[in-house]
Design a protein around this motif. Structure first.
Motif, PDB file in Angstrom:
ATOM      1  N   ALA A 271     -23.096  74.087  74.733  1.00  0.00           N
ATOM      2  CA  ALA A 271     -23.638  72.889  74.089  1.00  0.00           C
ATOM      3  C   ALA A 271     -24.973  73.181  73.423  1.00  0.00           C
ATOM      4  N   LEU A 272     -25.809  73.985  74.073  1.00  0.00           N
ATOM      5  CA  LEU A 272     -27.092  74.351  73.494  1.00  0.00           C
ATOM      6  C   LEU A 272     -26.889  75.155  72.213  1.00  0.00           C
ATOM      7  N   ALA A 273     -25.971  76.103  72.248  1.00  0.00           N
ATOM      8  CA  ALA A 273     -25.716  76.933  71.068  1.00  0.00           C
ATOM      9  C   ALA A 273     -25.200  76.089  69.905  1.00  0.00           C
ATOM     10  N   ARG A 274     -24.294  75.174  70.181  1.00  0.00           N
ATOM     11  CA  ARG A 274     -23.760  74.315  69.117  1.00  0.00           C
ATOM     12  C   ARG A 274     -24.834  73.412  68.541  1.00  0.00           C
ATOM     13  N   SER A 275     -25.733  72.950  69.370  1.00  0.00           N
ATOM     14  CA  SER A 275     -26.752  71.999  68.927  1.00  0.00           C
ATOM     15  C   SER A 275     -27.740  72.618  67.949  1.00  0.00           C
ATOM     16  N   VAL A 276     -27.931  73.937  68.041  1.00  0.00           N
ATOM     17  CA  VAL A 276     -28.894  74.600  67.150  1.00  0.00           C
ATOM     18  C   VAL A 276     -28.188  75.465  66.111  1.00  0.00           C
ATOM     19  N   GLY A 277     -26.868  75.350  66.024  1.00  0.00           N
ATOM     20  CA  GLY A 277     -26.121  76.111  65.036  1.00  0.00           C
ATOM     21  C   GLY A 277     -26.228  77.610  65.228  1.00  0.00           C
TER      22      GLY A 277
END
Length: 316
Positions: free
Chosen positions: A54-60
């Motif tokens: 989720a963290l990775a997706r949130s910052v692209g």
């Protein structure tokens, strides 16, 4: 402040997949802003992997996952040079460490030799292959997980490896109502599939620079040193926190202050982060461990006993 709003949205995205764990989400963002790495320690099934995704997706960010096993080799992490007869040359095939956000899953299940393959990347943001130094992507952020209850087939992380992690975080089970909500959401589309980037990598790089410029007054610096010295003098602690640990606490406090919308650090920031920054950098006396007292509890005691600096009017 627009940056502050976006960072809060990142935390909200993480909460979509990890209900009731806002503090863990905030700590993860703090480490990301501070340019550090996180060690997540907890039992299986509490959402560690989903949180990192989720963290990775949130910052692209480019997300990579390494499943650590006893037979994993350093080249499986870093990459390997392969000879191509047609071109008559070696070509480097990068390993999963070449990502923005890397999940090192069950890191304590692999050998110390393979664990150390992460050391250079975590400290220098580069890796050395066949005598060549290759820069890792910017930003480069490692979140490692380990299971504290299984000991068979595991290799305890050496102190040098532990020291590379800015924070050590324990997640714990969700509360009853939170777990009921987890079941409700599991009936529909997985929350991770609904997460969209809310910040770009370029924006993240700029924010990290601004977070590093947050002011830390001399009184707060002295407070950090007092806490570190207390760990060195405690009869319950065989090896206290080094100056590197003091620097880590200051970096994390800067990031937390920025996340809270301030351009200066308060003693409250230091107090809140001390157990997460210091606990894995200490070696306790054997009799203390035998009594069931953990490092986090000792740091809490030290924070309670150490005099807090009073901010004078008109100063920061």
């Amino acid at each position: 402040m627009e940056e502050h709003r976006k960072l809060l949205k990142v935390i909200e995205n993480i909460e979509e997949v990890m209900i009731g764990k806002r503090e863990v989400a905030e700590l993860s963002v703090v480490a990301l802003l501070a340019g550090g790495h996180v060690l997540l320690e907890d039992v299986p099934g509490v959402g560690k992997t989903m949180m990192v995704r989720a963290l990775a997706r949130s910052v692209g960010a480019d997300f990579k996952r390494i499943q650590f096993t006893p037979d994993l080799l350093p080249s499986d992490v870093i990459g390997v040079s392969i000879y191509h007869p047609k071109e008559m040359e070696f070509q480097f095939r990068p390993g999963p460490i070449m990502g923005n956000i890397v999940l090192a899953d069950e890191i304590n299940r692999t050998s110390p030799k393979t664990q150390s393959a992460l050391l250079e990347g975590m400290e220098e943001a580069s890796v050395t292959v066949d005598g060549r130094t290759l820069a890792l992507p910017d930003p480069f952020f490692v979140m490692a997980t380990q299971n504290p209850i299984e000991h068979e087939g595991t290799y305890p992380l050496p102190e040098a490896q532990l020291d590379r992690f800015l924070l050590k975080v324990k997640m714990g089970y969700p509360g009853r109502e939170d777990e009921v909500e987890v079941l409700r959401r599991a009936e529909n589309q997985p929350p991770i599939d609904r997460i969209e980037p809310v910040i770009t990598l370029d924006e993240l790089r700029d924010i990290r620079i601004r977070a590093a410029e947050v002011s830390v007054g001399d009184t707060v610096k002295g407070y950090i040193v007092d806490l570190a010295e207390s760990t060195r003098k405690s009869p319950d602690i065989r090896l206290g926190v080094s100056p590197r640990g003091s620097i880590a606490l200051m970096r994390a406090a800067r990031a937390l202050a920025f996340l809270k919308g301030r351009d200066y650090v308060l003693p409250d920031d230091v107090q809140h982060l001390a157990p997460y920054v210091f606990s894995h950098r200490m070696i306790l006396q054997p009799e203390v461990r035998y009594e069931g007292i953990d490092a986090e509890e000792l740091v809490d005691r030290i924070v309670t006993r150490t005099k807090v600096p009073v901010r004078r009017a008109g100063t920061r």
